[in-house]
Design a protein around this motif. Structure first.
Motif, PDB file in Angstrom:
ATOM      1  N   ALA A  40       0.839  -1.202   0.000  1.00 45.98           N
ATOM      2  CA  ALA A  40       0.000   0.000   0.000  1.00 45.98           C
ATOM      3  C   ALA A  40       0.872   1.249   0.000  1.00 45.98           C
ATOM      4  N   GLY A  80      -3.108  -2.105   4.718  1.00 44.89           N
ATOM      5  CA  GLY A  80      -3.602  -1.639   3.425  1.00 44.89           C
ATOM      6  C   GLY A  80      -4.987  -1.053   3.447  1.00 44.89           C
ATOM      7  N   HIS A  85      -2.527   0.223  -4.186  1.00 49.20           N
ATOM      8  CA  HIS A  85      -1.997  -1.086  -3.802  1.00 49.20           C
ATOM      9  C   HIS A  85      -1.320  -1.703  -5.012  1.00 49.20           C
TER      10      HIS A  85
END
Lengths: 527, 190
Positions: free
Chosen positions: A419, A475, A441
Motif C-alpha cells: 500500500a 492496506g 496497492h
C-alpha cells in the motif's frame, strides 16, 4: 592534425545558438563553420536565430513606474512580503499566524497499530473481504466508488481502542515567539523531553516530525515564519542532546526527514538562504557529527535502500539520481562521492520498505525562488526497483490519467510495501487538490492510481487541507492530519487527525475524527 | 563521480562588512537596476501592474539580503536572479489559481489575444515580439531575455538561473527554436 568534427544538426544548432552570445571555443567555431558550409538547413536556422536576436535586442526599455521607489521603501519598512513559496502559503504560514492566540496545542502524534485487526467503528458496516486483504483480490473486484458519503464519526477526544498515541507535542503559549515543546508519552502521560526555546531550539512552530526506527531519536522541523525558514533538529529521546542540522528555505522537495532503517543516520535537504542552493546534510547518531554531504547546490535526499545505501537526486533540466554508500560514515563535508552510474531522468526515487518497488519523478526542472520545481509539470512513475539498475524497461506513470501536469505531490509507503498513499497534489496549470488522498496497492489491478483509489469525497471535511498521511500496513487504514484555513489572522488555527478505514465498492469509508479541539500536525505513523 | 563543495569555498564579501553604508549601497543598486529589472519583469509576465509588483518585491528582497551580496561585480547577476525567482513565483502562483478544465489555458495553446502589456507598449515596442515572447515556456523566455535583451553570456545566465554552463547552452538552443516558431507565427522571421 585533426579536421573539424562531423556535427549532427542538433549539435550544430546548439553551436549556432552559442555563437550568438560569443560562447564558442575556437574548435567549436571551426566545427560549426564546416557544418554550415554544407548544410542549408542549419544555415537557415542560423539566419533566423540571428534575426530573432536582433529583434529582441532592439526592444526599447520603458521607464519604471514613478512610484516604484516609494513602494519599495514602504515595503521595506512595512514588511510587505515574506519569501514563502506559493505552494507553502496556504497551510503553515497561516497556521502559525493564527497560533498567536493558542494556549495549549498538540502538534504531532505518532500512532501505532499494534495488531493487524482493522479498527472498525461500531456504527460502521463490516468491511468487505476484498478490501480487508487487498493482496488477495487482484482480480479487479473493486468497483469505482460512485459517490459514497463517508461514515463520519463525531469529534472525539479519545482514540479508538485499537489505536494508541505514543507521543505528542504539547506547545503552550505563544509559539511564534518560541514556546516550550514537551514530548509526552501518551500511554503513561510522562513527559519524555522538554525543549526550551533559546536553549534547546530556536523559537518557532514544529511542523514535521519523524521518529527514528529504533525509537531513540526524533527528527523535528521547526518553522520560523517571520523569516521564513525551517530549522531541522535531531532530539535524543534517551539523553539530553538536541542537534541542529541546519536551516533551510522552504522548498517543496526538501521536506524529507529520512532515518536510515537502523536509525543511525538522519539525512535531509537544506536549501541555503539567499543562493537557493539545495544540498543534503546528514547526522550520524553514533559519532554525533553533522555533515553537509553535497556541494552541488541541486542535491536532494530521496530515500534509503538499506542501512547504509542512500539515494540522492540532482535536480536540473535533466535530473538524475545516484546511489551512495555510507558504510564508512558521513565522511568530510562535501566530499561524498560515488562510483555508481547516474540513473537519468529519475528524481527523488522513493523505495518501498522492502526495496522492491520505487515511485519517482520524471521531467525537466527549473530553479525557483528556493530550490527546484517541475516548472512545466513532472510525472510520477511506478516501477520495479530493478529499473534503477537498468535491468528492466518497465515503468509506468503512477496516475492512469492525471488531471494535468503535476507540480507537487507527496508519497508515503506503508510498511507492507504494497500500500502507498499519494496526496498534496498541486498542478502546474490548475488549482491544487488539497483534499484528495489516493490509497494505491501494488497488488490491485496494475498497482497504479486511478479514480478508484481516491478516498471518498467526504472523508476529508470541507475546507480542510491534508498535510500528512500515513498508510497502515494492513492496506486499509490511514491516518490523515488535516488543517483548516483560518478566516482571520486572530482566529484559532484548527486541525485534527482523521483515522480512515477504507472501504471499496458502494460501501463508504469510515472516518474517526480526533479533534478539532487541538492542533494535530502529523505525522501519524503506523508501525 | 566526486561531488565537490562549492559554497564553502566561495568567500563572501559583504557590502555591509566592507563598511559601505547600507542605505547608500541600496540606493545605488536601485538607481542602476530599477528600470532594467522592471522591463525584465514586464517581458516575463506581460503585464505592467504585475511587473511593478515583481520589481517592488525584487528590491525589497534585495534590501533584506544585501549583506549576502558578494561584491559589486556580482550585483547584476545577483539582482537578476532575485528578479527571476520572484517572477517565477508570481507566474506559478497565478497558474495555481486557474480552474481545472479550462482548456483555453492549456500550455500548448498560445493566447493570441493582445495582452495588457502590448496595449500599454503599443507604439513603443513591437507588439508582435512581446506576443511571441509570451508564447514561450517561462524558462525559455527567461534565458532568451537574459541572452538577447540583457546581453548576458551563458556563464552569466547560469549564475542568474542557477544552471550549469552546459545546461544554459542547451536551454538557450531550445528557447531559440521555440522563439523562431513564435516569431514565424507572427510573420516576423524567415
Amino acid at each position: 592534425m585533426t579536421g573539424p568534427r562531423r556535427l549532427t544538426h542538433a549539435l550544430a544548432e546548439e553551436l549556432v545558438s552559442a555563437s550568438l552570445t560569443g560562447d564558442l571555443s575556437g574548435s567549436e567555431a571551426a566545427d560549426l563553420a564546416a557544418h554550415l558550409a554544407g548544410c542549408e538547413r542549419c544555415t537557415a536556422t542560423a539566419a533566423a536565430w540571428a534575426d530573432s536576436r536582433r529583434l529582441l535586442s532592439g526592444i526599447r526599455h520603458v521607464p519604471a513606474p514613478r512610484d516604484l521607489g516609494a513602494r519599495v521603501r514602504t515595503g521595506i519598512e512595512g514588511g510587505r512580503i515574506v519569501d514563502t513559496p506559493w505552494y507553502r502559503r496556504p497551510i503553515f504560514a497561516v497556521a502559525s499566524v493564527g497560533a498567536l492566540a493558542a494556549a495549549a496545542l498538540v502538534l504531532a502524534v505518532i500512532v501505532s497499530l499494534p495488531n493487524a485487526t482493522p479498527p472498525v467503528a461500531s456504527t460502521s458496516p463490516q468491511p468487505s473481504g476484498s478490501a480487508a486483504a487487498p493482496s488477495a483480490t487482484a482480480t479487479g473486484e473493486a468497483t469505482p466508488t460512485a459517490e459514497p458519503s463517508a461514515t463520519v464519526q463525531p469529534p472525539s477526544a479519545t482514540l479508538p481502542p485499537d489505536y494508541r498515541i505514543e507521543y505528542a507535542f504539547d506547545v503552550p503559549g505563544d509559539i511564534t515567539q518560541g514556546s516550550t515543546v514537551t514530548l509526552i508519552d501518551q500511554a503513561t502521560g510522562d513527559m519524555v523531553r522538554t525543549l526550551v526555546p533559546g536553549q534547546d531550539i530556536d523559537g518557532g512552530q514544529p511542523i514535521q516530525a519523524a521518529l527514528s526506527p529504533d525509537g531513540t531519536w526524533l527528527a523535528l522541523r521547526v518553522l520560523q515564519d517571520a523569516v521564513p525558514r525551517e530549522v531541522v533538529y535531531a532530539v535524543d529521546l534517551d539523553g539530553d542532546a538536541v542537534i541542529e542540522l541546519g536551516a533551510s528555505m522552504l522548498d517543496t522537495f526538501a521536506e524529507r526527514l529520512l532515518w536510515s532503517p537502523d536509525g543511525r543516520f538522519l539525512v535531509t535537504t537544506l536549501v541555503a538562504e539567499g543562493s537557493g542552493d539545495a544540498n543534503v546534510t546528514g547526522f550520524d547518531t553514533q559519532s554525533g557529527e553533522v555533515v553537509r554531504l553535497t556541494g552541488t547546490g541541486n542535491a536532494y535526499a530521496a530515500s534509503w535502500e538499506s542501512d547504509t545505501i542512500l539515494w540522492m537526486s540532482l535536480a536540473g533540466p535533466e535530473p538524475a539520481s545516484y546511489r551512495f554508500d555510507l558504510s564508512g560514515g558521513l565522511g568530510n563535508e562535501g566530499e561524498l562521492g560515488t562510483s555508481a552510474p547516474p540513473v537519468p531522468d529519475v528524481f527523488l526515487p522513493t523505495l518501498s520498505p522492502n526495496g522492491e518497488s520505487v515511485i519517482f519523478w520524471r521531467g525537466p526542472m527549473a530553479q525557483s525562488g528556493a530550490g527546484w520545481t517541475f516548472a512545466n509539470g513532472g510525472v510520477l512513475n511506478l516501477a520495479s526497483s530493478a529499473y534503477l539498475d537498468g535491468e528492466t524497461p518497465d515503468v509506468a506513470p503512477l496516475f492512469v490519467e492525471a488531471p494535468g501536469p503535476i507540480a507537487v505531490a507527496r508519497v508515503a509507503w506503508a510498511a507492507d510495501s504494497d500500500a502507498y498513499a499519494v496526496w498534496g497534489l498541486g498542478y502546474v496549470e490548475s488549482e491544487g487538490d488539497a483534499r484528495s488522498v489516493y490509497l494505491g496497492h501494488l497488488s490491485l489491478e496494475d498497482g497504479r492510481i486511478s479514480q478508484r483509489q481516491r478516498l471518498d469525497e467526504n472523508d476529508v471535511p470541507d475546507g480542510a487541507t491534508v498535510i500528512d498521511v500515513a498508510p497502515a500496513p494492513d492496506g486499509r487504514h490511514l491516518a490523515l492530519t488535516v488543517v483548516y484555513p483560518i478566516p482571520g489572522d486572530l482566529a484559532q488555527p484548527v486541525a485534527e487527525l482523521l483515522l480512515v478505514t477504507r472501504n471499496f465498492g458502494d460501501e463508504a469509508d469510515v472516518v474517526q475524527r480526533l479533534g478539532p479541539t487541538e492542533i494535530w500536525v502529523g505525522p501519524g505513523i503506523y508501525e | 563521480m566526486a561531488w565537490t563543495p562549492r559554497l564553502a569555498e566561495t568567500p563572501r564579501v559583504s557590502v555591509h562588512e566592507t563598511g559601505v553604508d547600507r542605505e547608500a549601497a541600496f540606493a545605488s543598486l536601485f538607481e542602476e537596476y530599477a528600470t532594467p529589472i522592471y522591463n525584465y519583469a514586464l517581458r516575463m509576465v506581460g503585464d505592467p501592474d504585475r511587473a511593478a509588483d515583481i520589481a517592488q518585491d525584487t528590491f525589497i528582497k534585495a534590501y533584506r539580503k544585501l549583506d549576502q551580496l558578494t561584491d559589486d561585480a556580482a550585483a547584476r547577476s545577483w539582482i537578476y536572479r532575485i528578479a527571476t525567482n520572484t517572477a517565477i513565483d508570481d507566474m506559478r502562483r497565478r497558474k495555481f489559481t486557474v480552474p481545472m478544465g479550462d482548456e483555453s489555458r492549456h500550455h500548448d495553446r498560445p493566447d493570441l489575444r493582445p495582452g495588457p502589456e502590448a496595449q500599454v507598449l503599443g507604439g513603443v515596442v513591437d507588439e508582435r515580439i512581446q506576443r511571441a515572447l509570451l508564447r514561450l515556456r517561462p524558462n525559455h523566455r527567461q534565458c532568451l531575455l537574459l541572452s538577447d535583451v540583457e546581453d548576458m553570456s551563458a556563464l552569466q545566465i547560469g549564475e542568474v538561473m542557477g544552471m550549469s554552463y552546459g545546461a544554459v547552452r542547451t536551454l538557450l538552443c531550445r528557447a531559440r527554436a521555440e522563439m523562431r516558431d513564435a516569431l514565424l507565427a507572427e510573420g516576423m522571421t524567415r
